[in-house]
Design an enzyme around this catalytic site. Structure first.
Site, PDB file in Angstrom:
ATOM      1  N   ASP A  57     -23.651  25.804 -16.669  1.00 43.00           N
ATOM      2  CA  ASP A  57     -23.131  26.434 -17.887  1.00 43.00           C
ATOM      3  C   ASP A  57     -24.076  27.540 -18.359  1.00 43.00           C
ATOM      4  O   ASP A  57     -25.288  27.444 -18.174  1.00 43.00           O
ATOM      5  CB  ASP A  57     -22.992  25.347 -18.972  1.00 43.00           C
ATOM      6  CG  ASP A  57     -22.088  25.787 -20.109  1.00 43.00           C
ATOM      7  OD1 ASP A  57     -21.459  26.861 -19.995  1.00 43.00           O
ATOM      8  OD2 ASP A  57     -22.015  25.053 -21.110  1.00 43.00           O
ATOM      9  N   THR A 103     -10.235  21.924 -14.657  1.00 43.57           N
ATOM     10  CA  THR A 103      -8.794  22.036 -14.931  1.00 43.57           C
ATOM     11  C   THR A 103      -8.576  22.830 -16.227  1.00 43.57           C
ATOM     12  O   THR A 103      -7.533  23.434 -16.413  1.00 43.57           O
ATOM     13  CB  THR A 103      -8.144  20.636 -15.059  1.00 43.57           C
ATOM     14  OG1 THR A 103      -8.990  19.801 -15.862  1.00 43.57           O
ATOM     15  CG2 THR A 103      -7.973  19.962 -13.714  1.00 43.57           C
ATOM     16  N   ASN A 155     -10.461  25.446 -17.093  1.00 38.36           N
ATOM     17  CA  ASN A 155     -10.834  26.854 -16.897  1.00 38.36           C
ATOM     18  C   ASN A 155      -9.626  27.776 -16.699  1.00 38.36           C
ATOM     19  O   ASN A 155      -9.749  28.997 -16.822  1.00 38.36           O
ATOM     20  CB  ASN A 155     -11.810  27.015 -15.715  1.00 38.36           C
ATOM     21  CG  ASN A 155     -13.227  26.581 -16.038  1.00 38.36           C
ATOM     22  OD1 ASN A 155     -13.984  26.182 -15.166  1.00 38.36           O
ATOM     23  ND2 ASN A 155     -13.625  26.641 -17.313  1.00 38.36           N
ATOM     24  N   TRP A 156      -8.441  27.210 -16.408  1.00 32.22           N
ATOM     25  CA  TRP A 156      -7.235  28.041 -16.281  1.00 32.22           C
ATOM     26  C   TRP A 156      -6.925  28.745 -17.588  1.00 32.22           C
ATOM     27  O   TRP A 156      -6.170  29.715 -17.625  1.00 32.22           O
ATOM     28  CB  TRP A 156      -6.022  27.200 -15.867  1.00 32.22           C
ATOM     29  CG  TRP A 156      -6.125  26.639 -14.483  1.00 32.22           C
ATOM     30  CD1 TRP A 156      -6.299  25.324 -14.166  1.00 32.22           C
ATOM     31  CD2 TRP A 156      -6.052  27.346 -13.238  1.00 32.22           C
ATOM     32  NE1 TRP A 156      -6.341  25.166 -12.799  1.00 32.22           N
ATOM     33  CE2 TRP A 156      -6.191  26.396 -12.204  1.00 32.22           C
ATOM     34  CE3 TRP A 156      -5.882  28.690 -12.895  1.00 32.22           C
ATOM     35  CZ2 TRP A 156      -6.168  26.743 -10.859  1.00 32.22           C
ATOM     36  CZ3 TRP A 156      -5.860  29.032 -11.555  1.00 32.22           C
ATOM     37  CH2 TRP A 156      -5.999  28.068 -10.556  1.00 32.22           C
ATOM     38  N   ARG A 194     -26.957  19.282 -17.130  1.00 36.18           N
ATOM     39  CA  ARG A 194     -26.141  20.347 -17.705  1.00 36.18           C
ATOM     40  C   ARG A 194     -27.072  21.420 -18.239  1.00 36.18           C
ATOM     41  O   ARG A 194     -28.004  21.122 -18.985  1.00 36.18           O
ATOM     42  CB  ARG A 194     -25.243  19.841 -18.837  1.00 36.18           C
ATOM     43  CG  ARG A 194     -24.360  20.973 -19.369  1.00 36.18           C
ATOM     44  CD  ARG A 194     -23.313  20.518 -20.349  1.00 36.18           C
ATOM     45  NE  ARG A 194     -22.407  21.636 -20.627  1.00 36.18           N
ATOM     46  CZ  ARG A 194     -21.122  21.540 -20.896  1.00 36.18           C
ATOM     47  NH1 ARG A 194     -20.560  20.361 -20.956  1.00 36.18           N
ATOM     48  NH2 ARG A 194     -20.377  22.608 -21.135  1.00 36.18           N
TER      49      ARG A 194
HETATM   50  C1  FPP Z   1     -19.992  28.381 -17.069  1.00 36.55           C
HETATM   51  O1  FPP Z   1     -20.444  29.537 -17.689  1.00 36.55           O
HETATM   52  C2  FPP Z   1     -19.714  28.632 -15.674  1.00 36.55           C
HETATM   53  C3  FPP Z   1     -18.474  28.557 -15.106  1.00 36.55           C
HETATM   54  C4  FPP Z   1     -17.247  28.229 -15.831  1.00 36.55           C
HETATM   55  C5  FPP Z   1     -18.262  28.847 -13.697  1.00 36.55           C
HETATM   56  C6  FPP Z   1     -19.329  28.406 -12.760  1.00 36.55           C
HETATM   57  C7  FPP Z   1     -19.156  29.200 -11.544  1.00 36.55           C
HETATM   58  C8  FPP Z   1     -20.151  29.773 -10.820  1.00 36.55           C
HETATM   59  C9  FPP Z   1     -21.590  29.572 -11.095  1.00 36.55           C
HETATM   60  C10 FPP Z   1     -19.836  30.666  -9.699  1.00 36.55           C
HETATM   61  C11 FPP Z   1     -18.982  30.173  -8.587  1.00 36.55           C
HETATM   62  C12 FPP Z   1     -19.405  28.921  -7.928  1.00 36.55           C
HETATM   63  C13 FPP Z   1     -19.655  28.710  -6.607  1.00 36.55           C
HETATM   64  C14 FPP Z   1     -19.818  27.319  -6.107  1.00 36.55           C
HETATM   65  C15 FPP Z   1     -19.798  29.797  -5.643  1.00 36.55           C
HETATM   66  P1  FPP Z   1     -19.646  30.090 -18.939  1.00 36.55           P
HETATM   67  O2  FPP Z   1     -18.869  31.274 -18.496  1.00 36.55           O
HETATM   68  O3  FPP Z   1     -18.839  29.009 -19.572  1.00 36.55           O
HETATM   69  O4  FPP Z   1     -20.838  30.512 -19.852  1.00 36.55           O
HETATM   70  P2  FPP Z   1     -20.879  30.579 -21.437  1.00 36.55           P
HETATM   71  O5  FPP Z   1     -20.615  29.169 -21.921  1.00 36.55           O
HETATM   72  O6  FPP Z   1     -22.272  31.034 -21.713  1.00 36.55           O
HETATM   73  O7  FPP Z   1     -19.831  31.560 -21.860  1.00 36.55           O
END
Ligand code: FPP
Length: 234
Positions: free
Chosen positions: A22, A68, A70-71, A182
């Site tokens: 995260d 699920t 994230n969509w 986390r």
């Molecule tokens: C959370 O950060 C991260 C994600 C929802 C996506 C995680 C994906 C990757 C690290 C890249 C792809 C993975 C692989 C295995 C190649 P956020 O966007 O929720 O951050 P924020 O809470 O600071 O906005």
């Protein structure tokens, strides 16, 4: 000695670590960069941590890459994440395969575009017989959904017990979860490995995912070895 934990010279060693990655968005925002750059740097952290997990001899590393929920993100962000995953497989698969990494997907990844499904299935097939670290990537994963699917399958076979459900979870072939990390200072599980976390240790760190390094993983594992796990006993 606690069950299911390997002892090396009297110490508890983690076999299976899971990470809620995260903070990509906040990492980018702090630098006035687009979120996409945060995700790109997040992939670099994935690369470092998978290498670290191998070097540290972890049996399994499970990463929460796409939930699920994230969509609900904007379409362009979803498409950025998908293309990052595609590029990651294309660029890193050979290295991981040669290093004995087995790729596994948990979650209902078949909901993704056929092109990505095909790529992921090819990568799993190519590494299926590897016996080093298993890299389990959670794609379109939600723990409640996983438990519901597992319970349905268990019920079709016979009585429902914790053991029969556990045997049907997406993680059934992985060692028990020892440590859940986390990043980014949030303290919640967000529908990740709820069943598997029953006896896991938890580590919440303020480090944002793009800043997470193999040394952070090493430190987390060292802290784990000093924790006494009781499994409800004393
Ligand atoms: C959370 O950060 C991260 C994600 C929802 C996506 C995680 C994906 C990757 C690290 C890249 C792809 C993975 C692989 C295995 C190649 P956020 O966007 O929720 O951050 P924020 O809470 O600071 O906005």
């Amino acid at each position: 000695m606690a069950k299911d934990v390997k002892a090396g010279e009297g110490e508890l060693r983690a076999r299976h670590v899971a990470i809620i990655m995260d903070g990509n968005g906040r990492w980018a925002k702090k630098r006035l960069l687009p979120r996409a750059v945060g995700h790109q740097r997040g992939v670099e952290a994935v690369r470092r941590v998978v290498r670290g997990a191998r070097e540290l001899g972890l049996e399994a590393l499970t990463l929460y890459a796409f939930s699920t929920e994230n969509w609900r993100r904007p379409e362009d962000e979803i498409s950025d994440l998908m293309s990052l995953m595609k590029r990651f497989i294309l660029s890193d698969l050979d290295e991981f395969a040669a290093a004995g990494v087995r790729l596994k997907i948990i979650g209902d990844y078949k909901a993704f575009k056929p092109e990505l499904v095909e790529l992921v299935e090819g990568a799993m097939a190519k590494t299926a017989h590897n016996t080093g670290t298993t890299l389990a990537v959670a794609l379109n994963y939600g723990s409640q959904d996983e438990i519901a699917r597992a319970a349905t399958r268990a019920a079709a076979k016979g009585p429902i017990t914790p053991e029969t459900i556990a045997a049907e979870l997406d993680t059934a072939d992985l060692p028990p979860l020892d440590l859940l990390i986390r990043t980014s200072g949030e303290v919640r599980l967000s529908n990740f490995l709820l069943w598997q976390a029953a006896y896991a240790e938890m580590l919440f760190t303020d480090v944002l995912w793009p800043d997470f390094t193999a040394d952070h993983l090493r430190d987390a594992l060292s802290a784990f070895t000093t924790r006494e796990r009781r499994y409800g006993g004393r």
